[in-house]
Structures are given as C-alpha cells and as structure tokens.
Motif scaffolding. Structure first.
Motif, PDB file in Angstrom:
ATOM      1  N   ALA A   1       0.830  -1.207   0.000  1.00 25.27           N
ATOM      2  CA  ALA A   1       0.000   0.000   0.000  1.00 25.27           C
ATOM      3  C   ALA A   1       0.863   1.256   0.000  1.00 25.27           C
ATOM      4  N   SER A   2       1.955   1.224   0.757  1.00 25.60           N
ATOM      5  CA  SER A   2       2.854   2.374   0.812  1.00 25.60           C
ATOM      6  C   SER A   2       3.509   2.643  -0.536  1.00 25.60           C
ATOM      7  N   ALA A   3       3.995   1.592  -1.181  1.00 22.86           N
ATOM      8  CA  ALA A   3       4.628   1.750  -2.487  1.00 22.86           C
ATOM      9  C   ALA A   3       3.618   2.218  -3.533  1.00 22.86           C
ATOM     10  N   ASN A   4       2.412   1.666  -3.485  1.00 20.17           N
ATOM     11  CA  ASN A   4       1.375   2.087  -4.426  1.00 20.17           C
ATOM     12  C   ASN A   4       0.982   3.542  -4.216  1.00 20.17           C
ATOM     13  N   ALA A   5       1.019   3.983  -2.950  1.00 20.11           N
ATOM     14  CA  ALA A   5       0.718   5.388  -2.671  1.00 20.11           C
ATOM     15  C   ALA A   5       1.744   6.302  -3.329  1.00 20.11           C
ATOM     16  N   ALA A   6       2.988   5.873  -3.346  1.00 16.35           N
ATOM     17  CA  ALA A   6       4.029   6.656  -4.012  1.00 16.35           C
ATOM     18  C   ALA A   6       3.755   6.733  -5.511  1.00 16.35           C
ATOM     19  N   ALA A   7       3.326   5.620  -6.091  1.00 20.09           N
ATOM     20  CA  ALA A   7       2.997   5.618  -7.516  1.00 20.09           C
ATOM     21  C   ALA A   7       1.827   6.550  -7.804  1.00 20.09           C
ATOM     22  N   GLU A   8       0.863   6.570  -6.886  1.00 21.30           N
ATOM     23  CA  GLU A   8      -0.268   7.480  -7.047  1.00 21.30           C
ATOM     24  C   GLU A   8       0.189   8.929  -6.997  1.00 21.30           C
ATOM     25  N   ALA A   9       1.134   9.218  -6.103  1.00 19.18           N
ATOM     26  CA  ALA A   9       1.657  10.581  -5.992  1.00 19.18           C
ATOM     27  C   ALA A   9       2.360  11.009  -7.278  1.00 19.18           C
ATOM     28  N   MET A  10       2.872  10.037  -8.032  1.00 24.15           N
ATOM     29  CA  MET A  10       3.515  10.335  -9.306  1.00 24.15           C
ATOM     30  C   MET A  10       2.521  10.418 -10.460  1.00 24.15           C
ATOM     31  N   GLY A  11       1.240  10.241 -10.136  1.00 24.70           N
ATOM     32  CA  GLY A  11       0.205  10.425 -11.147  1.00 24.70           C
ATOM     33  C   GLY A  11      -0.256   9.173 -11.848  1.00 24.70           C
ATOM     34  N   MET A  12      -0.078   7.992 -11.232  1.00 32.35           N
ATOM     35  CA  MET A  12      -0.405   6.751 -11.912  1.00 32.35           C
ATOM     36  C   MET A  12      -1.862   6.680 -12.356  1.00 32.35           C
ATOM     37  N   SER A  13      -2.796   7.035 -11.488  1.00 36.86           N
ATOM     38  CA  SER A  13      -4.215   6.908 -11.843  1.00 36.86           C
ATOM     39  C   SER A  13      -4.571   7.779 -13.044  1.00 36.86           C
ATOM     40  N   GLY A  14      -4.078   9.011 -13.025  1.00 38.91           N
ATOM     41  CA  GLY A  14      -4.366   9.902 -14.142  1.00 38.91           C
ATOM     42  C   GLY A  14      -3.775   9.405 -15.442  1.00 38.91           C
ATOM     43  N   VAL A  15      -2.548   8.886 -15.376  1.00 33.19           N
ATOM     44  CA  VAL A  15      -1.892   8.351 -16.569  1.00 33.19           C
ATOM     45  C   VAL A  15      -2.647   7.136 -17.086  1.00 33.19           C
ATOM     46  N   ARG A  16      -3.081   6.290 -16.183  1.00 35.18           N
ATOM     47  CA  ARG A  16      -3.838   5.096 -16.577  1.00 35.18           C
ATOM     48  C   ARG A  16      -5.130   5.477 -17.283  1.00 35.18           C
ATOM     49  N   GLU A  17      -5.879   6.410 -16.677  1.00 35.69           N
ATOM     50  CA  GLU A  17      -7.173   6.771 -17.246  1.00 35.69           C
ATOM     51  C   GLU A  17      -7.016   7.417 -18.614  1.00 35.69           C
ATOM     52  N   SER A  18      -6.009   8.260 -18.779  1.00 34.01           N
ATOM     53  CA  SER A  18      -5.806   8.867 -20.095  1.00 34.01           C
ATOM     54  C   SER A  18      -5.387   7.814 -21.110  1.00 34.01           C
TER      55      SER A  18
END
Length: 280
Positions: free
Chosen positions: A217-234
């Motif tokens: 969860a901690s590592a995934n949170a870092a990925a989210e901070a780098m914009g993973m969700s937005g990049v995925r959705e686009s």
C-alpha cells in the motif's frame, strides 16, 4: 496439468494463477478473463498464500487478446462499434487485471515466450516481473488496432523516450532488453525461470501478510503521488480513440473478410492504411 482455462496451484506460501490456453498461447478471451477473476478471488481468500505468481502454460505467457470473431473479448470483428461501447469493454477488461496491482498480496508475473498486447498488460499490472532472457515484450497492435491501456505505465518504468520508441515502431524487445530499460525487474536464462521466480516469491513469503499489505500500500501510494491513476485513465481513453480510428476499422474489416492471420500480416508489413490494404 488441469483442463481448466485458468487454474491455481500452491507451493508453500506461494500461490500460482495459471493461464491455460496453450494452444492459443494463452490469448485472452472473455471466458479466460472471468476465470482469472475467480482464480484470483480463490488465492486472495487463502490465508496460507502470501505471494501470487501469474504464469502461463505452453510456449507463451500470453499473446494478447484473442482476435478470432467467436472469442474476441473486444468484439474486434464487429463492423460498427461506438466509442462508448469500446470504453465499456476496455474498462471491464482492465478491471480484472488491475486487481493484480491493487490487491493486498504481492503479485509476480513469471514471463516466458510471448508477452505482448493484452499479455503485456497483465504483466505490467503485477508488482514485480521476472522474465526469461528470450521472452518477447511489446505492443504490435500499436500499428493499427489500438494502444493497450497499460502503455500509460511505461513512462513510470521504461521512461518517456523509450515509451515513444516502442509505440512509434511497435517493435518487440527481449526479456533482457526489457530488464535493461527498467520495464521489468530482471531476466534470467529460460531454464532458470521457474526456480528464480519461486526463490523470489519464497523470500517475499518470509514476511507476514500484514506487513506485506502495508508495504504494498505504501509503495502504491508513491505511484499514485507520481500520477499513476491519471496516466492510466488517459491511456484507456487514447486506447479507445485508437480503436475507433479508420485504420483500426480497416483491420477489423480484413479480419471479417480474410481472417485474423491475413489482417496481422498486412499490419506487420505496413500494408494496412486508413482506407484498407495498400499496394506495395
């Protein structure tokens, strides 16, 4: 070997989710996707399993989505399809494999043979990827069919310039190349792949499930901070846009009229354009 389209195995604290369409190089059909969902539920519900490994039976990890009209998860041969319909099925497919990233247990892709198109999406959604040196990675469909939603994750691993090169050329790369550019964790000789993955999974399995959940969860949170969700959705939106393009419709027309092999041949030889097959 099981006769189920997807089956599970357990070895100590390691659970295996096994794709089992070897005659189709484990191409993704609607039935395989649904079976993978159920298998993942089973492994996540087993308290003795601390790590999940995804692998494929036969000569390949996964050669992408099944493009045959009777099996296609994305109705690739459908003559007309709206963007809304395209978005619906892409989101449904992504939801299954994204669980590998979002679930509480660490996941490892054990890759051999072909890992292309939708198969690469499965691997990219795993926390770790270990491949045979001679495994094959890439998105050949980028020439005409679509982009595959996972391409949005490449800039976070392989970098933006390599991402552009892989998309622009639709080139396939080896496991050793993928490891060198940071797309995957490592590659090993093919005859050492099983042992290398089990050794890694067993080492991870020494840590308690509670701690692994927190760490992931901690590592995934870092990925989210780098914009993973937005990049995925686009990436999903651009994949749907690509599938609605004229050249993608030309590809599907050739599939309907001449079959999948001919459509892929034209695409790979650069002989498929927005208006259909072109002369040499």
């Amino acid at each position: 070997m099981s006769d189920e389209i997807v089956f599970t195995q357990r070895r100590d604290r390691v659970g295996y989710l096994v794709l089992n369409r070897p005659e189709k190089r484990n191409a993704i059909s609607a039935a395989l996707k649904d079976a993978a969902d159920a298998a993942l539920d089973e492994l996540l519900g087993d308290d003795d399993v601390r790590v999940i490994v995804v692998r494929g039976e036969g000569p390949s990890f996964c050669a992408g989505n099944d493009l045959s009209p009777e099996e296609s998860i994305g109705t690739s041969s459908t003559k007309t399809r709206t963007s809304a319909q395209g978005m619906h099925w892409v989101l449904g497919e992504v939801a299954t494999w994204r669980r590998l990233w979002e679930c509480a247990k660490p996941t490892i892709a054990q890759v051999h043979g072909h890992c292309v198109a939708g198969g690469l999406m499965i691997a990219m959604e795993c926390d770790l990827v270990v491949a045979a040196d001679d495994a094959t990675f890439g998105q050949p469909e980028a020439r005409a069919i679509g982009l595959a939603p996972d391409h949005g994750l490449w800039p976070l691993t392989a970098g933006i310039r390599r991402t552009k090169e892989l998309l622009f050329t639709a080139r396939l790369i080896s496991g050793s190349e993928a490891a060198a550019m940071g797309m995957i964790n490592r590659s090993v000789p093919a005859d050492q792949l099983d042992a290398a993955v089990f050794e890694l999974a067993s080492e991870i399995g020494l840590t308690s499930t509670e701690m692994l959940t927190i760490q992931k969860a901690s590592a995934n949170a870092a990925a989210e901070a780098m914009g993973m969700s937005g990049v995925r959705e686009s990436a999903i939106a651009y994949d749907v846009l690509a599938q609605a393009s004229k050249v993608a419709r030309s590809f599907r027309k050739v599939v309907r009229e001449q079959g999948v092999k001919r459509a892929l041949q034209l695409m790979n030889e650069g002989l498929l354009d927005s208006d259909g097959p072109v002369e040499r």
